[in-house]
Scaffold this motif. Structure first.
Motif, PDB file in Angstrom:
ATOM      1  N   PRO A 208       0.834  -1.187   0.000  1.00 25.84           N
ATOM      2  CA  PRO A 208       0.000   0.000   0.000  1.00 25.84           C
ATOM      3  C   PRO A 208       0.879   1.251   0.000  1.00 25.84           C
ATOM      4  O   PRO A 208       2.012   1.210   0.450  1.00 25.84           O
ATOM      5  CB  PRO A 208      -0.789  -0.118   1.309  1.00 25.84           C
ATOM      6  CG  PRO A 208      -0.774  -1.570   1.657  1.00 25.84           C
ATOM      7  CD  PRO A 208       0.500  -2.099   1.121  1.00 25.84           C
ATOM      8  N   SER A 209       0.306   2.352  -0.466  1.00 22.23           N
ATOM      9  CA  SER A 209       1.107   3.551  -0.698  1.00 22.23           C
ATOM     10  C   SER A 209       1.734   4.052   0.591  1.00 22.23           C
ATOM     11  O   SER A 209       1.371   3.611   1.682  1.00 22.23           O
ATOM     12  CB  SER A 209       0.229   4.650  -1.286  1.00 22.23           C
ATOM     13  OG  SER A 209      -0.631   5.128  -0.270  1.00 22.23           O
ATOM     14  N   THR A 210       2.662   4.992   0.455  1.00 21.66           N
ATOM     15  CA  THR A 210       3.281   5.542   1.675  1.00 21.66           C
ATOM     16  C   THR A 210       2.249   6.255   2.536  1.00 21.66           C
ATOM     17  O   THR A 210       2.522   6.580   3.678  1.00 21.66           O
ATOM     18  CB  THR A 210       4.405   6.539   1.333  1.00 21.66           C
ATOM     19  OG1 THR A 210       3.929   7.400   0.324  1.00 21.66           O
ATOM     20  CG2 THR A 210       5.643   5.836   0.851  1.00 21.66           C
ATOM     21  N   TYR A 211       1.055   6.505   1.971  1.00 23.37           N
ATOM     22  CA  TYR A 211      -0.015   7.089   2.784  1.00 23.37           C
ATOM     23  C   TYR A 211      -0.794   6.004   3.531  1.00 23.37           C
ATOM     24  O   TYR A 211      -1.782   6.272   4.190  1.00 23.37           O
ATOM     25  CB  TYR A 211      -0.996   7.871   1.899  1.00 23.37           C
ATOM     26  CG  TYR A 211      -0.380   9.039   1.170  1.00 23.37           C
ATOM     27  CD1 TYR A 211       0.564   9.852   1.795  1.00 23.37           C
ATOM     28  CD2 TYR A 211      -0.758   9.342  -0.129  1.00 23.37           C
ATOM     29  CE1 TYR A 211       1.123  10.936   1.128  1.00 23.37           C
ATOM     30  CE2 TYR A 211      -0.204  10.434  -0.795  1.00 23.37           C
ATOM     31  CZ  TYR A 211       0.737  11.220  -0.166  1.00 23.37           C
ATOM     32  OH  TYR A 211       1.287  12.291  -0.817  1.00 23.37           O
ATOM     33  N   GLY A 212      -0.369   4.762   3.359  1.00 20.54           N
ATOM     34  CA  GLY A 212      -1.040   3.673   4.062  1.00 20.54           C
ATOM     35  C   GLY A 212      -2.352   3.282   3.397  1.00 20.54           C
ATOM     36  O   GLY A 212      -3.262   2.774   4.060  1.00 20.54           O
ATOM     37  N   LEU A 213      -2.464   3.483   2.104  1.00 23.98           N
ATOM     38  CA  LEU A 213      -3.734   3.229   1.411  1.00 23.98           C
ATOM     39  C   LEU A 213      -3.583   2.164   0.337  1.00 23.98           C
ATOM     40  O   LEU A 213      -2.585   2.136  -0.390  1.00 23.98           O
ATOM     41  CB  LEU A 213      -4.223   4.508   0.718  1.00 23.98           C
ATOM     42  CG  LEU A 213      -4.290   5.757   1.589  1.00 23.98           C
ATOM     43  CD1 LEU A 213      -4.679   6.956   0.741  1.00 23.98           C
ATOM     44  CD2 LEU A 213      -5.285   5.554   2.714  1.00 23.98           C
ATOM     45  N   TYR A 214      -4.596   1.298   0.263  1.00 21.54           N
ATOM     46  CA  TYR A 214      -4.673   0.392  -0.885  1.00 21.54           C
ATOM     47  C   TYR A 214      -5.275   1.184  -2.028  1.00 21.54           C
ATOM     48  O   TYR A 214      -6.478   1.170  -2.235  1.00 21.54           O
ATOM     49  CB  TYR A 214      -5.629  -0.761  -0.584  1.00 21.54           C
ATOM     50  CG  TYR A 214      -5.118  -1.791   0.366  1.00 21.54           C
ATOM     51  CD1 TYR A 214      -4.065  -2.624   0.014  1.00 21.54           C
ATOM     52  CD2 TYR A 214      -5.729  -1.978   1.591  1.00 21.54           C
ATOM     53  CE1 TYR A 214      -3.625  -3.606   0.883  1.00 21.54           C
ATOM     54  CE2 TYR A 214      -5.293  -2.969   2.457  1.00 21.54           C
ATOM     55  CZ  TYR A 214      -4.241  -3.775   2.101  1.00 21.54           C
ATOM     56  OH  TYR A 214      -3.814  -4.740   2.955  1.00 21.54           O
ATOM     57  N   GLU A 215      -4.453   1.905  -2.724  1.00 23.25           N
ATOM     58  CA  GLU A 215      -5.061   2.746  -3.749  1.00 23.25           C
ATOM     59  C   GLU A 215      -5.590   1.868  -4.889  1.00 23.25           C
ATOM     60  O   GLU A 215      -4.998   0.838  -5.224  1.00 23.25           O
ATOM     61  CB  GLU A 215      -4.092   3.787  -4.259  1.00 23.25           C
ATOM     62  CG  GLU A 215      -2.771   3.228  -4.647  1.00 23.25           C
ATOM     63  CD  GLU A 215      -1.862   4.358  -5.045  1.00 23.25           C
ATOM     64  OE1 GLU A 215      -1.896   4.651  -6.226  1.00 23.25           O
ATOM     65  OE2 GLU A 215      -1.151   4.913  -4.207  1.00 23.25           O
ATOM     66  N   PRO A 216      -6.699   2.259  -5.423  1.00 20.87           N
ATOM     67  CA  PRO A 216      -7.392   1.388  -6.372  1.00 20.87           C
ATOM     68  C   PRO A 216      -6.653   1.211  -7.705  1.00 20.87           C
ATOM     69  O   PRO A 216      -6.783   0.175  -8.353  1.00 20.87           O
ATOM     70  CB  PRO A 216      -8.732   2.087  -6.602  1.00 20.87           C
ATOM     71  CG  PRO A 216      -8.605   3.452  -6.020  1.00 20.87           C
ATOM     72  CD  PRO A 216      -7.416   3.494  -5.131  1.00 20.87           C
ATOM     73  N   GLY A 217      -5.858   2.206  -8.093  1.00 14.55           N
ATOM     74  CA  GLY A 217      -5.334   2.181  -9.455  1.00 14.55           C
ATOM     75  C   GLY A 217      -4.023   1.439  -9.643  1.00 14.55           C
ATOM     76  O   GLY A 217      -3.392   1.561 -10.697  1.00 14.55           O
ATOM     77  N   VAL A 218      -3.626   0.630  -8.670  1.00 19.54           N
ATOM     78  CA  VAL A 218      -2.282   0.088  -8.760  1.00 19.54           C
ATOM     79  C   VAL A 218      -2.084  -0.810  -9.991  1.00 19.54           C
ATOM     80  O   VAL A 218      -1.071  -0.736 -10.687  1.00 19.54           O
ATOM     81  CB  VAL A 218      -1.876  -0.640  -7.452  1.00 19.54           C
ATOM     82  CG1 VAL A 218      -2.687  -1.889  -7.232  1.00 19.54           C
ATOM     83  CG2 VAL A 218      -0.401  -0.957  -7.451  1.00 19.54           C
ATOM     84  N   ARG A 219      -3.095  -1.618 -10.279  1.00 19.24           N
ATOM     85  CA  ARG A 219      -2.934  -2.532 -11.431  1.00 19.24           C
ATOM     86  C   ARG A 219      -2.863  -1.755 -12.735  1.00 19.24           C
ATOM     87  O   ARG A 219      -2.093  -2.091 -13.621  1.00 19.24           O
ATOM     88  CB  ARG A 219      -4.094  -3.518 -11.466  1.00 19.24           C
ATOM     89  CG  ARG A 219      -3.900  -4.578 -10.414  1.00 19.24           C
ATOM     90  CD  ARG A 219      -4.908  -5.658 -10.511  1.00 19.24           C
ATOM     91  NE  ARG A 219      -4.381  -6.787  -9.793  1.00 19.24           N
ATOM     92  CZ  ARG A 219      -4.177  -7.977 -10.317  1.00 19.24           C
ATOM     93  NH1 ARG A 219      -4.465  -8.195 -11.556  1.00 19.24           N
ATOM     94  NH2 ARG A 219      -3.688  -8.943  -9.584  1.00 19.24           N
ATOM     95  N   GLU A 220      -3.686  -0.718 -12.823  1.00 20.75           N
ATOM     96  CA  GLU A 220      -3.678   0.090 -14.041  1.00 20.75           C
ATOM     97  C   GLU A 220      -2.299   0.755 -14.201  1.00 20.75           C
ATOM     98  O   GLU A 220      -1.754   0.820 -15.309  1.00 20.75           O
ATOM     99  CB  GLU A 220      -4.763   1.159 -13.931  1.00 20.75           C
ATOM    100  CG  GLU A 220      -5.281   1.614 -15.266  1.00 20.75           C
ATOM    101  CD  GLU A 220      -6.429   2.610 -15.109  1.00 20.75           C
ATOM    102  OE1 GLU A 220      -7.159   2.548 -14.101  1.00 20.75           O
ATOM    103  OE2 GLU A 220      -6.553   3.448 -16.015  1.00 20.75           O
ATOM    104  N   ALA A 221      -1.757   1.205 -13.076  1.00 18.88           N
ATOM    105  CA  ALA A 221      -0.427   1.830 -13.127  1.00 18.88           C
ATOM    106  C   ALA A 221       0.605   0.826 -13.622  1.00 18.88           C
ATOM    107  O   ALA A 221       1.431   1.124 -14.501  1.00 18.88           O
ATOM    108  CB  ALA A 221      -0.050   2.342 -11.741  1.00 18.88           C
ATOM    109  N   ILE A 222       0.520  -0.372 -13.102  1.00 20.39           N
ATOM    110  CA  ILE A 222       1.488  -1.407 -13.481  1.00 20.39           C
ATOM    111  C   ILE A 222       1.340  -1.750 -14.965  1.00 20.39           C
ATOM    112  O   ILE A 222       2.328  -1.830 -15.709  1.00 20.39           O
ATOM    113  CB  ILE A 222       1.304  -2.652 -12.577  1.00 20.39           C
ATOM    114  CG1 ILE A 222       1.775  -2.316 -11.157  1.00 20.39           C
ATOM    115  CG2 ILE A 222       2.045  -3.864 -13.127  1.00 20.39           C
ATOM    116  CD1 ILE A 222       1.521  -3.377 -10.115  1.00 20.39           C
TER     117      ILE A 222
END
Ligand SMILES: Cc1ncc(COP(=O)(O)O)c(C=O)c1O
Length: 1037
Positions: A723-737
């Motif tokens: 999860p991001s350095t903000y401590g969040l499971y941000e939704p867009g991670v797969r799209e980013a990858i």
């Protein structure tokens, strides 16, 4: 007054909540819970239900009468199933499974059963110890290792072993960023710096680097940067340790620095080389890897020549030798470095050991790593702190000159205390004995055998040309079989050996026999010890400072160590809720093997058939970590998270070069990334392109797509923390990858937040190509007050062949010719601490490990739920898409800035409540990031939350202009402040409010020993070592 008002409501809330929860679930009190629900798991998926947690937590089970009772999970995880039900209800959930489904986005939730090689429910504590003993017994630890080459036998004084290495007050503390509650280890690290400055003669030393090889890499880059990156040649002596050369090669390559290896002893060869105006520096080993000591005239000439060309002279040296030898400063060295291992730190198959690094005054603002400096507190009292830390010196995003963050604080403390205990005379006596034994052996070899010592002078190491046509392999075999000794093979007819503190008279007799064709020495060994040559000797005394001249009896030493440790706050006192740091339990069973000689006595270059137990452990651990990360192979070599980043990026770069994509040199890094990410990218020769984050904390996917498209021809990688350095499971991670992959880049996942992924999802499942793990966070290695760490990396199969090798003893999984050069001095980096992570994984087991993450998330969300009524929580709220945090969350204090209340005031005030502050100002200035981990129990979570709520009342008082609000600005309050300060009538608050704002403090009070530190004063008046007794006396005149 304030106290009463805040407490009443808070304590009530807590107990009402908890009791309500118990009633609602109908669960009785007691440690064992009766499972309330059926099994929610669907076939082939990990069961994450409350029922499953209850079963794993329970030490007994009706169907498992034969199961031993010393199960681990319930010792590692804080909340009991009873507590869990209450906490879930506080957040509106009935079951853990429901909670997991709500917190972890369905797109990334995998719940694939792990493939950890251990019983499903994990080993019990005694089973674990037995298994570790079984592995340990496969190591031939009783062989006398005289291999040398940077690793030497040493005796860790038992008083230091028990009271530092094995003492949780020392090993569970964090990097001393909160100096008021870290004065003990800061004092010890200042002692370390003092030793280094004193022995090298250079005024500024840091509080450790990772190992000698990486320290040499830092010296080379410092020299390069000192030439404003214009001079691209670096000269090294051929007599550097081979592993150091290998790390230098790795570090030089991204900058295009040409390493020129030469014979620095030969003026005719080297002086013309040093005249080249492309040379930024040169490096000599003193004494050299073959044991020789460079002639002083030759060294002077080198020094003058390199300085005439405005380059820097670096001397890699040895602390024990320096107690006798002329210090590097006498040769005008600009940098001196080396390993402090032989000051009491076990060889441990290569690490962890504290490297040291010292520089001249003019390089003080360029030295990498952390420096302890002297400053003063609010009352004007002398106090210590990390100097220049507002800049963290060297980690300046893409302008970084180094990426070092976690170092080797615990090992530096051991080395420092070794010197404190022995004192100057004790150290010299050890060094003289080593020299004397080496000389007796050298004389015997030269006088009465067919062999000849190749060096003209030495301290502890002899390189011997074998006579009589003897073959080195056979000679080493005989040394092992007949005398149980390991020597080092230099070439087919040459061997070398290094003597150390542990060598006895009997060992010496054996060595004489070995070189004398098994004949006993003629007569007794000389009774008068040969003296170290005057012409090589240093003049004057060493270590005149008070600390090294007082604590030589065990009672005195014990009290000194105890005095230091009681000035520090560690996990032995209270939770350390540092976001992004995962300060979880470092269990005793996990820690025990590190003091076993079966692991500690191993030399990293010992023949592999003698270290089968270690290799088996490492291979098992690699497999387990591969299963957890969803990757195909793992390297355990990097010895910190930042080194993992560097290694991963170098692997990516080398792979891209290997497939003809040499032009790819851009690394996308989100604005929110940890500072080491861009620093590691810069050091890997990558150009950093920042990617924006949205106001809600997520990655700005549009900006990412734009940057990826724009740089598609040169895109090498992206670094994402998840999860991001903000401590969040941000939704867009797969799209980013997917976006990065579509544009030809590789995906690097910073695994610092792996504690939110265990068994729930994985970097491999998300689609990443590489990831580093901070084993010193997620996998239970203690933080040691600033190290040691292990930054293992996992990779997908296409990158497997590129994992780092080693010049002398490669890791068993680095056999490919494509392997990159070493990134650490030893093949397995900080090998000795690997059994800690191994034991953690094996005791949690396949079924238990996911609950480490689940309970870490439960603890974080529970705290957040209680706190959000009092504080703004950044990014997570009812109105946003993000209703939960992962395993950490951010308290936003920025709204108080206009009222002159800063996040640092809250951080300091927490010390009065007995807590270490959460992470301050990272990743967002003006905030505190809280990460409780799974190991904290409900009572401790509530205690912390109550403290925070009480502080909220104090903030309100301050904002309303009430005098008692000043308690925030004066925090923390030391005992001395309370007793001696004369201004209490004017403060506007009572002593009681200052020190005992909540009732629990009446029983459980931790006192900061100084008041708030003056940061500016310390940086303006940089002092980084202790004064000598004489200096103290003069200053008192
Ligand atoms: C997100 C993140 N990445 C990388 C690192 C660097 O790890 P290390 O300190 O072990 O070098 C840290 C350290 O705190 C971190 O929080």
């Amino acid at each position: 007054m304030l106290k009463g008002r805040f407490l009443g409501t808070l304590a009530q809330t807590r107990y009402v909540l908890r009791n309500r929860a118990f009633r609602a679930t109908g669960i009785c009190c007691g440690s064992v819970v009766v499972p309330q629900r059926g099994n929610h798991s669907s076939a082939g998926k990990t069961d994450v239900s409350s029922n499953q947690y209850g079963q794993l937590y329970s030490s007994t089970g009706s169907a498992e009468l034969g199961r031993p009772l010393d199960t681990f999970l319930r010792r590692h995880i804080g909340p009991s199933p009873n507590d869990t039900s209450g906490m879930l209800e506080t957040m509106g959930y009935n079951d853990l499974q429901e909670f997991v489904a709500a917190v972890v986005p369905s797109k990334i939730l995998q719940l694939k059963p792990l493939g950890i090689g251990a019983p499903q429910k994990g080993f019990t504590e005694q089973e674990m110890l037995k298994h570790l003993r079984h592995l340990a017994n496969k190591n031939q630890y009783q062989v006398k290792n005289l291999i040398g080459k940077g690793y030497y036998g040493t005796i860790l004084p038992p008083v230091i072993q028990r009271n530092v290495l094995e003492c949780p007050e020392w090993y569970t503390s964090y990097t001393p960023y909160q100096p008021e509650i870290s004065q003990g280890r800061l004092e010890s690290l200042l002692n370390f710096q003092t030793i280094i400055s004193d022995l090298t003669g250079l005024p500024i030393a840091n509080a450790s680097l990772l190992d000698e090889g990486t320290a040499a890499g830092e010296a080379m880059l410092l020299s390069f940067n000192n030439s404003r990156k214009k001079k691209l040649k670096y000269i090294i002596d051929k007599r550097l340790h081979e592993q150091t050369k290998s790390v230098l090669k790795t570090r030089a390559q991204p900058f295009g620095i040409e390493l020129v290896e030469t014979d620095l002893y030969d003026s005719e060869t080297v002086l013309p080389l040093l005249e080249d105006d492309q040379v930024c520096g040169c490096m000599v080993q003193y004494p050299a890897t073959d044991g020789s000591i460079i002639a002083q005239e030759a060294l002077q000439e080198v020094s003058e020549a390199i300085h005439a060309n405005k380059g820097l002279l670096t001397m890699n040296t040895d602390l024990m030798a320096l107690t006798l030898m002329k210090p590097p400063a006498e040769f005008n060295a600009d940098i001196a470095l080396g390993s402090s291992q032989r000051f009491g730190v076990p060889m441990g198959f290569g690490g962890p050991h504290a490297a040291f690094f010292a520089v001249t005054d003019k390089l003080s603002r360029k030295i990498p790593g952390r420096i302890v400096g002297v400053s003063k507190d609010r009352l004007g009292k002398r106090a210590l702190r990390l100097a220049l830390q507002t800049r963290e010196q060297h980690i300046k995003r893409d302008k970084a000159t180094s990426n070092i963050c976690t170092a080797q604080a615990l090992l530096a403390n051991i080395a420092a205390n070794y010197a404190v205990y022995h004192g100057p005379q004790g150290l010299k006596d050890i060094a003289k004995r080593i020299y004397a034994m080496t000389t007796i052996l050298a004389n015997s070899i030269n006088n009465s055998s067919k062999h000849s010592v190749l060096c003209a002078n030495w301290f502890d190491t002899l390189t011997v040309k074998l006579g009589d046509g003897l073959i080195a392999d056979q000679f080493l075999q005989r040394a092992l079989e007949q005398y149980n000794m390991n020597l080092f093979k230099v070439d087919d007819n040459t061997v070398s050996l290094s003597l150390d503190e542990t060598v006895t008279e009997e060992d010496l007799s054996k060595l004489i026999k070995l070189f004398n064709n098994d004949a006993s020495p003629d007569g007794a060994l000389p009774s008068k010890l040969p003296e170290f040559p005057v012409e090589l000797s240093r003049e004057g005394e060493i270590l005149l400072q008070e600390a090294f001249n007082k604590h030589h009896s065990e009672t005195a030493m014990l009290r000194y160590l105890h005095r230091l440790q009681s000035r520090d706050l560690s996990l032995a006192n209270s939770m350390i809720p540092l976001g992004s740091c995962t300060m979880k339990l470092n269990s005793t069973v996990e820690m025990m093997p590190i003091s076993w000689p079966e692991f500690g006595n191993l030399h990293p270059f010992q023949p592999s058939e003698q270290v089968k137990g270690f290799h088996e452990l490492a291979e098992n651990l690699e497999k387990d970590l591969a299963s957890i990360t969803g990757f195909d192979a793992v390297s355990l070599q990097p010895n910190s998270g930042a080194q993992g980043e560097y290694t991963g990026l170098r692997v990516i770069r080398t792979y891209l070069n290997g497939i003809g994509q040499t032009h790819r040199n851009i690394c996308l890094i989100p604005d929110s990334a940890h500072g080491t990410n861009p620093a590691s990218a810069a050091m890997s020769g990558l150009k950093v392109v920042p990617v924006k984050c949205l106001e809600n904390g997520s990655l700005d996917l549009e900006d990412l797509k734009l940057k990826a498209r724009k740089n598609k021809d040169a895109l090498a990688a992206i670094m994402i923390t998840y999860p991001s350095t903000y401590g969040l499971y941000e939704p867009g991670v797969r799209e980013a990858i997917d976006t990065v992959h579509a544009h030809g880049g590789q995906v690097y996942l910073d695994g610092a937040n792996m504690n939110a992924q265990l068994g729930l999802t994985s970097p491999g499942f998300l689609g990443a190509d590489v990831c580093h793990l901070n084993l010193h966070k997620t996998f239970a290695i203690p933080h040691g007050g600033g190290g040691p760490g292990v930054g293992a990396i996992g990779v997908r199969s296409h990158l497997k062949d590129y994992l780092p090798g080693h010049a002398i003893a490669p890791p068993t999984n680095a056999t490919s010719s494509k392997a990159i050069d070493a990134v650490s001095s030893a093949a397995y980096g900080n090998a000795l601490v690997l059994p800690i992570s191994y034991a953690f994984i094996k005791m949690m087991g396949n079924e238990g490990l996911p609950f480490a993450s689940i309970m870490a998330m439960l603890n974080a969300n529970y705290m957040m739920t209680r706190l959000k009524k009092y504080y703004k929580i950044l990014f997570v709220n009812e109105k946003s898409d993000l209703k939960h945090c992962a395993h950490e969350f951010i308290v936003d204090l920025r709204e108080y800035k206009e009222h002159h209340v800063e996040a640092i005031d809250v951080a300091k005030r927490l010390q009065d409540y007995g807590f270490h502050a959460p992470t301050l100002a990272f990743p967002v200035p003006g905030t505190l990031m809280i990460e409780p981990t799974e190991s904290e129990n409900l009572e401790e979570l509530d205690r912390f939350v109550d403290a925070m709520i009480s502080i909220k009342g104090e903030i309100d008082a301050f904002v309303a202009g009430k005098p008692e609000g000043q308690v925030l600005k004066n925090a923390p309050h030391s005992l001395e402040d309370l007793i001696s300060s004369k201004d209490w009538d004017t403060r506007g608050y009572s002593r009681e409010l200052a020190a005992y704002p909540l009732p629990y403090l009446n029983y459980n009070k931790f006192w900061p020993v100084v008041t708030r530190l003056d940061d500016t004063y310390g940086d303006l008046n940089l002092i980084c070592s202790c004064p000598t007794v004489e200096e103290v006396a003069n200053s008192q005149d």
